[in-house]
Scaffold this motif. Structure first.
Motif, short mmCIF file in Angstrom:
data_model
loop_
_atom_site.label_atom_id
_atom_site.label_comp_id
_atom_site.label_asym_id
_atom_site.label_seq_id
_atom_site.Cartn_x
_atom_site.Cartn_y
_atom_site.Cartn_z
N ARG A 1 -11.13 20.59 14.61
CA ARG A 1 -12.16 20.04 15.48
C ARG A 1 -13.28 19.37 14.68
N GLY A 2 -13.73 18.24 15.22
CA GLY A 2 -14.84 17.54 14.61
C GLY A 2 -16.17 18.12 15.04
N GLY A 3 -17.18 17.96 14.20
CA GLY A 3 -18.53 18.43 14.49
C GLY A 3 -19.54 17.69 13.65
N GLU A 4 -20.79 18.05 13.76
CA GLU A 4 -21.85 17.36 13.03
C GLU A 4 -21.66 17.44 11.53
N ASP A 5 -20.99 18.48 11.04
CA ASP A 5 -20.76 18.65 9.61
C ASP A 5 -19.38 18.19 9.18
N GLY A 6 -18.67 17.47 10.04
CA GLY A 6 -17.33 17.00 9.70
C GLY A 6 -16.26 17.84 10.38
N LEU A 7 -15.08 17.86 9.81
CA LEU A 7 -13.98 18.64 10.38
C LEU A 7 -14.13 20.11 10.04
N SER A 8 -13.98 20.96 11.04
CA SER A 8 -14.10 22.40 10.83
C SER A 8 -12.74 22.99 10.49
N THR A 9 -12.71 23.85 9.48
CA THR A 9 -11.48 24.56 9.11
C THR A 9 -11.47 25.98 9.65
N ARG A 10 -12.31 26.25 10.63
CA ARG A 10 -12.32 27.56 11.29
C ARG A 10 -11.64 27.42 12.65
N ASP A 11 -10.98 28.48 13.07
CA ASP A 11 -10.31 28.51 14.38
C ASP A 11 -9.41 27.29 14.58
N VAL A 12 -8.61 27.01 13.58
CA VAL A 12 -7.71 25.86 13.63
C VAL A 12 -6.56 26.16 14.59
N ARG A 13 -6.37 25.29 15.55
CA ARG A 13 -5.25 25.46 16.49
C ARG A 13 -3.99 24.90 15.85
N HIS A 14 -2.89 25.63 15.97
CA HIS A 14 -1.63 25.13 15.41
C HIS A 14 -0.47 25.55 16.30
N PHE A 15 0.59 24.73 16.25
CA PHE A 15 1.79 25.01 17.04
C PHE A 15 2.95 24.28 16.39
#
Length: 451
Positions: free
Chosen positions: A429-443
């Motif tokens: 997910r994108g955010g003010e600080d760039g792409l977040s590597t927390r709670d990454v959804r995967h399938f």
């Protein structure tokens, strides 16, 4: 491996195109899904509204971008919602390649245009977007052998047209015998038929047909232009035409596309012919009304580079500044390029892929508008699942899209050999600080019916 912008596409294994709903289209929820650390059922879609012009990223007009994935047998729509993308909320389309997105009927909803064959033997089908998802496939009345490769308003009349660059050439690697001219089908498509058809001579005297197509309004005049790349092998070929060119620029106009040789020369000077043929992708890196052209290539040091040709009144490379080059220390740096707004400001960011960056491991680099860089691989600690132990961990950026509607683009990427070869799609997910590597959804691809 040639340096070129890659698309998710494939070869048809089924002759018919079939649509099934899985919570986002005409069907119900699908059980199961990947282990993404999220409990509960996926969010239900709310009916969308028409927009003029329609947003190409949003098929049902609900304000959330939708992803379309393809494996060569099928395409799958993952419907965006306030919880992002969920593998249990999909619609499946059996098609030969990545469908085109365009509002073909002018109703304010983006439609999908799909083909059931890449060899000219298939059918062209329209799946109409609407407030509750996609409609059933309808066959467009296109000329025999037509394969849709781009959609846009090439003549500026306000209706979407469809473009096919043609096929075949005696110097094209793997090309079937014979040559098929390009064609432009002009909209509007009343009663599933085009208003008219125009034949285009794009085959360079039967020597080569376009291998890549980039369609966008590169000069900002409101008409769609074309950048066509060729991948012929003319080395030591005395039969090659004297006016052979690795790239062709077709400027949109009232009578349809028209060739601009001056722009072609400017493209080759700025970006080179490219290893394995010229290839480019449209993108917006400066936020003005003219689209820019992103061209992967190789620098003098042998490392990959991405040349951004700013759109302007004369086409790509005539904006201010005319060009900007992004380089990295990997041979194929920039082979895949995406542009979007990850941090939510008005300045686009870039996501650049580098296959084979470390042995056979892929590298994704996020370049922000202020020059900052974020590097991602399938071997990082944040990556869910298990990497391939054999040092073959490709990691391919597929799309930047605002799937959850928070005005920050999210990154959808694929690690095809992850989890013991099952593969994994990941959504950061994108955010003010760039792409977040927390709670990454995967399938896994199998979770959405892909292989």
């Amino acid at each position: 491996m040639p340096v070129r912008a890659r698309r998710v596409a494939g070869v048809l294994l089924c002759c018919a195109l079939v649509l099934t709903g899985c919570g986002g289209g005409d069907g119900g929820d699908r059980g199961g899904g990947g282990e993404d650390g999220r409990g509960g059922a996926p969010a239900r879609l709310t009916p969308g509204t028409a927009h003029h012009p329609a947003d190409p990223a949003d098929l049902n007009g609900d304000g959330h971008a939708d992803a379309v994935l393809s494996d060569g047998r099928a395409a799958v729509v993952l419907w965006g919602a306030h919880d992002g993308l969920d593998p249990r909320r999909t619609t499946r389309v059996t098609a030969a390649a990545q469908p085109l997105r365009a509002d073909l009927d002018g109703d304010g909803f983006t439609d999908l245009v799909a083909t059931t064959g890449l060899d000219g033997q298939g059918r062209t089908l329209l799946l109409r977007g609407g407030p509750r998802g996609l409609g059933r496939p309808q066959r467009l009345r296109t000329p025999p052998g037509f394969v849709p490769r781009a959609a846009g308003d090439f003549d500026g009349d306000g209706a979407v047209d469809l473009f096919d660059g043609g096929r075949g050439g005696r110097a094209d690697p793997g090309a079937a015998p014979g040559h098929v001219d390009g064609r432009l089908l002009r909209g509007p498509f009343t009663g599933l038929a085009p208003a008219s058809a125009q034949r285009l001579d794009l085959g360079q005297h039967g020597y080569s047909s376009p291998s890549s197509v980039a369609a966008g309004d590169f000069d900002g005049d409101g008409r769609t232009d074309l950048v066509l790349g060729y991948a012929y092998d003319a080395e030591e070929d005395e039969s090659a035409p004297e006016d052979l060119t690795p790239v062709r620029y077709e400027r949109g106009g009232p009578q349809g596309p028209r060739r601009d040789r001056e722009a072609e020369a400017r493209l080759v000077r700025a970006a080179g012919a490219g290893e394995g043929g010229f290839a480019g992708l449209p993108g917006d890196v400066d936020g003005d009304k003219a689209q820019d052209l992103l061209v992967p290539g190789t620098g003098p040091d042998g490392h990959g580079r991405l040349t951004v040709l700013r759109g302007g009144p004369g086409g790509p490379g005539t904006g201010r500044p005319a060009t900007r080059v992004y380089s990295g220390g990997q041979r194929y740096f920039g082979a895949t390029a995406l542009a979007g707004r990850i941090d939510g400001d008005d300045r686009p960011d870039l996501v650049l892929g580098a296959p084979d960056a470390r042995r056979h491991d892929g590298l994704v680099t996020v370049v922000t508008a202020d020059g900052g860089r974020q590097r991602l691989t399938a071997l990082d600690d944040w990556m869910p699942g298990r990497p391939n132990k054999a040092h073959w961990n490709e990691f391919e950026p597929l799309a930047l899209l605002d799937a959850d509607g928070d005005h920050h683009d999210d990154l959808l990427a694929l690690a095809p050999r992850h989890d013991g070869g099952k593969g994994a799609y990941v959504l950061l997910r994108g955010g003010e600080d760039g792409l977040s590597t927390r709670d990454v959804r995967h399938f896994a691809p199998a979770d959405v019916g892909l292989r």
